[in-house]
Design a protein around this motif. Structure first.
Motif, PDB file in Angstrom:
ATOM      1  N   CYS A  92       0.840  -1.205   0.000  1.00 40.22           N
ATOM      2  CA  CYS A  92       0.000   0.000   0.000  1.00 40.22           C
ATOM      3  C   CYS A  92       0.877   1.257   0.000  1.00 40.22           C
ATOM      4  O   CYS A  92       1.754   1.412   0.846  1.00 40.22           O
ATOM      5  CB  CYS A  92      -0.901   0.008   1.235  1.00 40.22           C
ATOM      6  N   PRO A  93       0.628   2.177  -0.950  1.00 35.51           N
ATOM      7  CA  PRO A  93       1.509   3.346  -1.042  1.00 35.51           C
ATOM      8  C   PRO A  93       1.484   4.225   0.212  1.00 35.51           C
ATOM      9  O   PRO A  93       2.461   4.904   0.502  1.00 35.51           O
ATOM     10  CB  PRO A  93       0.962   4.097  -2.258  1.00 35.51           C
TER      11      PRO A  93
ATOM     12  N   MET B  40      -0.999   4.587   7.620  1.00 34.68           N
ATOM     13  CA  MET B  40      -2.336   4.177   8.055  1.00 34.68           C
ATOM     14  C   MET B  40      -2.263   3.453   9.392  1.00 34.68           C
ATOM     15  O   MET B  40      -1.412   2.586   9.582  1.00 34.68           O
ATOM     16  CB  MET B  40      -2.953   3.232   7.026  1.00 34.68           C
TER      17      MET B  40
ATOM     18  N   PRO C 148      -5.079  -2.646   5.109  1.00 36.97           N
ATOM     19  CA  PRO C 148      -6.054  -3.739   5.006  1.00 36.97           C
ATOM     20  C   PRO C 148      -5.830  -4.901   5.967  1.00 36.97           C
ATOM     21  O   PRO C 148      -6.769  -5.310   6.670  1.00 36.97           O
ATOM     22  CB  PRO C 148      -5.921  -4.187   3.551  1.00 36.97           C
TER      23      PRO C 148
ATOM     24  N   CYS D 158      -6.432   5.937   2.060  1.00 36.54           N
ATOM     25  CA  CYS D 158      -6.598   4.927   1.003  1.00 36.54           C
ATOM     26  C   CYS D 158      -7.072   5.589  -0.282  1.00 36.54           C
ATOM     27  O   CYS D 158      -8.084   6.271  -0.301  1.00 36.54           O
ATOM     28  CB  CYS D 158      -7.596   3.857   1.432  1.00 36.54           C
ATOM     29  N   VAL D 159      -6.330   5.403  -1.351  1.00 30.02           N
ATOM     30  CA  VAL D 159      -6.672   6.019  -2.633  1.00 30.02           C
ATOM     31  C   VAL D 159      -7.264   4.986  -3.600  1.00 30.02           C
ATOM     32  O   VAL D 159      -7.289   5.194  -4.805  1.00 30.02           O
ATOM     33  CB  VAL D 159      -5.439   6.711  -3.262  1.00 30.02           C
ATOM     34  N   SER D 160      -7.748   3.891  -3.029  1.00 27.87           N
ATOM     35  CA  SER D 160      -8.451   2.858  -3.807  1.00 27.87           C
ATOM     36  C   SER D 160      -7.688   2.446  -5.060  1.00 27.87           C
ATOM     37  O   SER D 160      -8.247   2.366  -6.151  1.00 27.87           O
ATOM     38  CB  SER D 160      -9.849   3.352  -4.203  1.00 27.87           C
ATOM     39  N   CYS D 161      -6.405   2.160  -4.872  1.00 24.52           N
ATOM     40  CA  CYS D 161      -5.545   1.953  -6.040  1.00 24.52           C
ATOM     41  C   CYS D 161      -5.473   0.499  -6.492  1.00 24.52           C
ATOM     42  O   CYS D 161      -4.853   0.181  -7.495  1.00 24.52           O
ATOM     43  CB  CYS D 161      -4.147   2.464  -5.743  1.00 24.52           C
ATOM     44  N   TYR D 162      -6.052  -0.400  -5.728  1.00 23.65           N
ATOM     45  CA  TYR D 162      -6.085  -1.824  -6.072  1.00 23.65           C
ATOM     46  C   TYR D 162      -4.738  -2.525  -5.907  1.00 23.65           C
ATOM     47  O   TYR D 162      -4.609  -3.688  -6.279  1.00 23.65           O
ATOM     48  CB  TYR D 162      -6.613  -2.053  -7.508  1.00 23.65           C
ATOM     49  N   ALA D 163      -3.741  -1.850  -5.380  1.00 23.44           N
ATOM     50  CA  ALA D 163      -2.441  -2.512  -5.231  1.00 23.44           C
ATOM     51  C   ALA D 163      -2.561  -3.671  -4.254  1.00 23.44           C
ATOM     52  O   ALA D 163      -2.040  -4.770  -4.495  1.00 23.44           O
ATOM     53  CB  ALA D 163      -1.391  -1.521  -4.759  1.00 23.44           C
ATOM     54  N   CYS D 164      -3.272  -3.459  -3.150  1.00 23.66           N
ATOM     55  CA  CYS D 164      -3.410  -4.512  -2.145  1.00 23.66           C
ATOM     56  C   CYS D 164      -4.212  -5.684  -2.713  1.00 23.66           C
ATOM     57  O   CYS D 164      -3.819  -6.841  -2.568  1.00 23.66           O
ATOM     58  CB  CYS D 164      -4.053  -3.967  -0.882  1.00 23.66           C
TER      59      CYS D 164
ATOM     60  N   THR E 215      -9.990  -3.601  -1.916  1.00 29.06           N
ATOM     61  CA  THR E 215     -10.244  -2.223  -2.305  1.00 29.06           C
ATOM     62  C   THR E 215     -11.746  -1.927  -2.374  1.00 29.06           C
ATOM     63  O   THR E 215     -12.269  -1.096  -1.632  1.00 29.06           O
ATOM     64  CB  THR E 215      -9.582  -1.922  -3.667  1.00 29.06           C
TER      65      THR E 215
ATOM     66  N   MET F  61     -11.936  -1.800   2.243  1.00 28.45           N
ATOM     67  CA  MET F  61     -11.576  -0.395   2.449  1.00 28.45           C
ATOM     68  C   MET F  61     -12.768   0.526   2.181  1.00 28.45           C
ATOM     69  O   MET F  61     -12.991   1.511   2.887  1.00 28.45           O
ATOM     70  CB  MET F  61     -10.387  -0.002   1.561  1.00 28.45           C
TER      71      MET F  61
HETATM   72  S1  SF4 Z   1      -6.475   0.298  -2.352  1.00 33.26           S
HETATM   73 FE1  SF4 Z   1      -5.229  -0.891  -0.914  1.00 33.26          FE
HETATM   74  S2  SF4 Z   1      -3.144  -0.441  -1.515  1.00 33.26           S
HETATM   75 FE2  SF4 Z   1      -4.394   1.115  -2.476  1.00 33.26          FE
HETATM   76  S3  SF4 Z   1      -4.388   2.789  -1.019  1.00 33.26           S
HETATM   77 FE3  SF4 Z   1      -6.190   1.556  -0.533  1.00 33.26          FE
HETATM   78  S4  SF4 Z   1      -5.499   0.152   1.034  1.00 33.26           S
HETATM   79 FE4  SF4 Z   1      -3.680   1.000   0.102  1.00 33.26          FE
END
Ligand code: SF4
Ligand SMILES: Cc1cc2nc3c(=O)[nH]c(=O)nc-3n(C[C@H](O)[C@H](O)[C@H](O)COP(=O)(O)OP(=O)(O)OC[C@H]3O[C@@H](n4cnc5c(N)ncnc54)[C@H](O)[C@@H]3O)c2cc1C
Ligand code: SF4
Lengths: 402, 322, 254
Positions: free
Chosen positions: A43-44, A49, A53, A77-83, A94, A98
């Motif tokens: 997570c960036p 945080m 997650p 959380c920028v909802s980036c889907y990385a996690c 995501t 989140m």
């Molecule tokens: S979507 Fe997941 S990785 Fe991306 S910012 Fe939110 S918690 Fe972090």
């Protein structure tokens, strides 16, 4: 921050929240979390945080979820889907965990004031920028041939172009819309826009915890769609794309949708002969989270860039599924000040530094959040002032001699 | 019934408010047309010596311990008695946290019509006209000041305070107070936080508005201010966000300023902000929106993006100083 | 503690304002209305007081476009009773008429406290608070940022220019003009507004013919001229910066 209402007793709250996750597609997988922590690491903003997650799941299991809603860092959380991308057991972190958590924060009144303004604007004007809905098609003034507006045309079209909030109103993104209109016109695409009948797709508002608002907007767009005849929806906004592809159908609003890069990549044969002017530059492409990781569109944008004569396409270390978020997703676009206060850095700066490192002259983008964000970052990252940020549509139009 | 124009002199803690001079300037214009006198009304306690430079023909002083501080109901009763007895043609108030509520209350009590947001007045063929700014200054409304009596609540902008001053003290008459009240009492004054610079005394203000977007951009403006030898002030959104302390707030809820140079960066010029800067010698506005109201009060302007202009300007100013 | 909040709907300045054919009013067809910003603070203050000390909050609004949304949103935030004033509310209604009509509705409610927004941008005949207080024969204090209640009294913080604050005590019932609530108005999730639409009821009250005396007539309405505007400096940032430096010299600040 507004007043938080008293949270229900923690055990009950944790249980009911846990149960609510099961209503989300794939949500039951939350039970299978291994507590491996991979998500927290990728997570960036995980380092800022209180509950990235994996830790959030741990808090749920310990029936301490009320602590999560008290922690405002969920808003990082920028909802980036990385996690979601890296989770070995594919838990929908995501869109599920989140986002549900943000919904609870929002209901408790724990919301950054900047986000509140964007959401109130959306409620009132149908766009987060707080612009007049009557001016939604103003960007198209001066485009020739004229951009057809569906309510005026009253005829079926091949393509309903969903322009989106930033494409319609943001001064940096309006030229992208005009460029795309020119490309469509050059290809003689039979298209139309909704103009004042279009409202925000609502996807980022949904991911910022405002599901009810999202549903209201979807209903409005759905009503507008249903009035006209078209074969498919094409949009330049990956957030709209995600909403129409994955979320609207569940609300009974189902239309074929493509991002403009997919739509144009399919017409490469017609497009190539029009790309007469060389764009002599080293170009790197930033995969938008909601085109790439979330929806698997990786190649079409690259095909378009490669078709432009003169362009040397180079990849940044983080590309395709590992692309770095610009920081605008999930409401991040509207809480810049809040996130700055916490992080004193912007994700967009990280990306711009990476583009600089690979020696790019141009950072190519395909999402309306990105040109403003990255251009902003080029002003703050030392030495990045020479980096040019262009939407692929702008580069295509330029190669056409626009 | 008289043709006199009454001006309720506004003052707070021993200081005549600037708006009072604006009122006098407007009153002079009205009196010239109505053929009456300009009469100042000063309510307070131990106020002898105060308001000796207001441009009135006569100053009525109502001195009463009950009126030592502004207590809305007492002030209203005191004025109601005086005004109903004297029956002036027009009575002027500041459209302020003192005047606005007096004018409203008196309009109902006396049954006299009230015109608010009045920016200017003029006479046309013997008729007295008001010009009010509505919708945050986006539209102006003009019409006749109702006869035979009317109350006017004025905002600054139409007249210069200088036009409402006189050099010799006006003749003073003492009048009896009829202050009654009792439902509102003053408990205490709470001083604004101090310790920071006093922007009302600075000669060069570089002022930032919402156009500055976020806290970290303030630094860029601070550099420009430092280069110019001035200080940074702000509109309310900037202060609300905590990007600058409250002491830097310019406007209705902040300070009135009168610098030699007021450089407004990304400030739209909302009335509550604009009214506090009209005494500046020169206003220069930087705003990407060519229709922003700040350009109505600025002497010079540019629609350049402040983020493009400010760094360039800082550099040039530094060079010029070398 | 019964708190009544009469609110006003005013032109939304995001939309272009158009003067109508008569030349003395805004064109109602192009107008979009919205809750007066300060009334939003008044509602918030009322709900905060209720949350702290209990009581009931009643919100009253004239029947104009968008009024239901405004009232349901107030209910979602915590207002208990919603009243819509019906009939006679064209654009021409001034604050004297509104205050008289609202006063008649408020009297039988016997409130302890009436909160209004301190002003709105279209108050040509004065803000509604002091007028209402006059018709209700209650004391009025405006420009308030901060209210606390205790045994039949309100302690209010009245703001003066320059940041000075006067703490005043007001005997209830009273009308207060709110400039800022103790906390900024809260966000209410759209799902809550939708719930309120289902669960809350809007009472309709018809008002008698309106008396608009007390306000001025408008003979002409116009947009301010552009002629009186600033001299614009054009060019690239560097060029404009040069012009500004020259100006600064002229003004004697450099
Ligand atoms: S979507 Fe997941 S990785 Fe991306 S910012 Fe939110 S918690 Fe972090
Ligand atoms: C009772 C009361 C008291 C008030 N007191 C005060 C007060 O004391 N002081 C005060 O300031 N306000 C006060 N207000 C608030 C006032 O009404 C306005 O809301 C406020 O002044 C607006 O601030 P702004 O101009 O910074 O923001 P905005 O109105 O949002 O204007 C921002 C401007 O920046 C421009 N801009 C944006 N980006 C750029 C860029 N990159 N380059 C150049 N320009 C750009 C935009 O075009 C816009 O015009 C008060 C209001 C009330 C009712
Ligand atoms: S990556 Fe998946 S399994 Fe691992 S801790 Fe995060 S949610 Fe649990």
């Amino acid at each position: 921050m507004a007043t938080a209402t008293v949270p229900p007793s923690s055990a009950t709250f944790s249980k009911s929240f846990y149960a609510s996750l099961h209503e989300i597609p794939g949500g039951e997988k939350v039970r299978t979390c291994l507590q491996c922590g991979t998500c927290n690491g990728v997570c960036p903003f995980g380092y800022l945080m209180d509950y990235p997650p994996g830790k959030m799941i741990a808090a749920l299991r310990a029936q301490r979820f009320e602590r999560v809603t008290e922690a405002e860092t969920v808003w990082m959380c920028v909802s980036c889907y990385a996690c979601s991308q890296v989770c070995p057991v594919r838990i929908p972190l995501t869109a599920g965990l989140m986002t549900r958590a943000k919904e609870e924060l929002l209901l408790a009144g724990n919301i950054p004031s900047e986000l509140q303004i964007a959401l109130e604007n959306t409620q009132r004007y149908g766009n987060p920028l707080g612009e007049s809905p009557r001016k939604r098609a103003d960007w198209a003034k001066g485009v020739k041939p004229r951009v057809p507006i569906m309510s005026e045309e009253r005829r079926p079209v091949e393509v309903l172009w969903f322009v989106g909030d930033y494409g319609s109103y943001h001064p940096r993104v309006q030229p992208v819309s005009r460029a795309l209109a020119n490309v469509f016109n050059a290809l003689r695409i039979d298209f139309g826009i909704l103009g004042a009948e279009e409202v925000s797709d609502g996807d980022s508002q949904r991911l910022a915890g405002e599901r009810g608002l999202f549903e209201m907007l979807a209903a409005k767009n759905g009503r507008a769609f249903s009035q006209y005849e078209f074969k498919e929806i094409v949009t330049g906004d990956p957030h709209a794309y995600n909403a129409f592809k994955n979320e609207y159908p569940r609300l009974g609003i189902a239309y074929p949708v493509r991002h403009y890069t997919e739509f144009l990549a399919e017409r490469l044969d017609a497009l190539k002969p029009l790309l007469k002017h060389e764009v002599n530059a080293r170009v790197t492409y930033h995969d938008p989270c909601y085109l790439g990781r979330a929806n698997g569109v990786f190649e079409a944008p690259r095909q378009l860039l490669s078709a432009i004569p003169g362009i040397e396409l180079v990849e940044m270390p983080h590309n395709r599924t590992t692309s770095l978020c610009c920081g605008g997703g999930g409401g991040g676009m509207w809480i810049d000040g809040f996130q700055w206060e916490k992080a004193h850095t912007r994700l967009s700066e990280w990306r711009v530094r990476e583009a600089m490192k690979v020696g790019a002259d141009i950072l190519a983008v395909a999402c309306p959040y990105e040109a403003p964000r990255f251009e902003d970052a080029t002003k703050t990252v030392p030495g990045a002032a020479r980096l040019i940020v262009r939407d692929i549509a702008e580069l295509l139009a330029e190669a056409m001699g626009d | 019934m008289s043709q006199d124009i009454y001006v309720v002199i506004e003052h707070l803690r021993g200081q005549v408010a600037d708006i009072s001079y604006v009122l006098c300037a407007a009153a002079r214009q009205l009196a010239a047309a109505s053929g009456g006198q300009v009469v100042g009304v000063l309510l307070g306690h131990n106020v002898q010596g105060l308001a000796q430079d207001v441009a009135v023909d006569r100053l009525l002083v109502m001195d009463d311990p009950q009126l030592a501080d502004f207590i809305p109901d007492r002030y209203q009763q005191a004025l109601a008695g005086l005004l109903s007895a004297q029956a002036p043609r027009v009575t002027l108030f500041g459209d302020t946290s003192i005047g606005a509520e007096l004018a409203g209350g008196l309009s109902v009590q006396l049954g006299w019509p009230l015109v608010s947001y009045c920016r200017s007045v003029r006479a046309d063929d013997g008729r007295l006209l008001y010009i009010s700014q509505l919708c945050g200054g986006k539209v102006m409304a003009e019409g006749e000041i109702p006869a035979p009596h009317a109350l006017l609540a004025m905002v600054p902008g139409g007249f210069q305070a200088e036009q409402g001053k006189r050099t010799s003290p006006p003749p003073v008459e003492t009048v009896a107070s009829a202050a009654v009240g009792g439902r509102i009492t003053l408990k205490q004054y709470i001083e604004p936080e101090s310790g920071d610079v006093d922007i009302s005394k600075e000669a060069i203000l570089v002022s930032v508005g919402r156009g500055i977007q976020n806290a970290d951009n303030i630094e860029m403006v601070q550099e420009l201010a430092a280069a110019l030898g001035g200080v940074v002030s702000a509109s309310r959104p900037v202060v609300d966000q905590g990007w600058l302390p409250t002491t830097r707030l310019v406007g209705k809820s902040g300070k009135r300023v009168k610098p030699r140079l007021y450089l407004a960066l990304g400030i739209s010029g909302a009335p509550e902000h604009a009214e506090a800067i009209t005494d500046s010698q020169t206003i220069i506005a930087v705003n990407t929106d060519a229709s922003a109201p700040i350009f109505d009060i600025a002497r010079y302007g540019t629609t350049l993006d402040l983020f493009d202009l400010v760094p360039a300007l800082t550099e040039k100013v530094r060079q010029a100083k070398q | 503690m019964h708190i009544v909040v009469p609110v006003k709907l005013v032109p939304d300045l995001v939309e272009e304002l158009v003067i109508d054919a008569s030349g003395c009013a805004l064109d109602p067809d192009t107008l979009r209305l919205q809750l007066n910003e300060f009334d939003g603070h008044a509602i918030e203050q009322a709900i905060l007081l209720k949350e702290r000390g209990g009581g009931q909050v009643t919100v009253i609004a004239p029947d104009l476009e968008g009024v239901d949304d405004v009232l349901y949103t107030a209910a979602a935030k915590g207002a208990d009773r919603l009243i819509k004033l019906c009939d006679h509310f064209g654009q021409a209604v001034n604050n004297h008429a509104m205050a008289r009509a609202v006063a008649e509705v408020i009297k039988p409610l016997q409130p302890d406290l009436v909160l209004t927004g301190v002003q709105s941008h279209s108050d040509l005949d004065g803000s509604i608070g002091p007028l209402l207080a006059g018709y209700l024969a209650m004391p009025y204090v405006g420009y308030i940022a901060g209210v606390t209640l205790s045994d039949g009294r309100a302690t209010v913080r009245k703001e003066y220019p320059g940041g000075l604050v006067a703490e005043l005590e007001v005997t209830l019932p009273a009308v207060l003009g709110i400039q800022a609530a103790d906390q900024p108005p809260r966000y209410v999730a759209f799902s809550r507004i939708r719930q309120a639409m289902k669960s809350a009821t809007i009472e309709e009250q018809t008002v008698a013919a309106l008396d608009t005396s007390g306000g001025p007539a408008v003979a002409r309405m116009y947009k301010p001229e552009v002629a009186a505007r600033a001299t614009m400096l054009d060019g690239k940032p560097d060029e404009v910066a040069d012009q500004l430096v020259a100006l600064f010299r002229e003004l004697g600040v450099l």
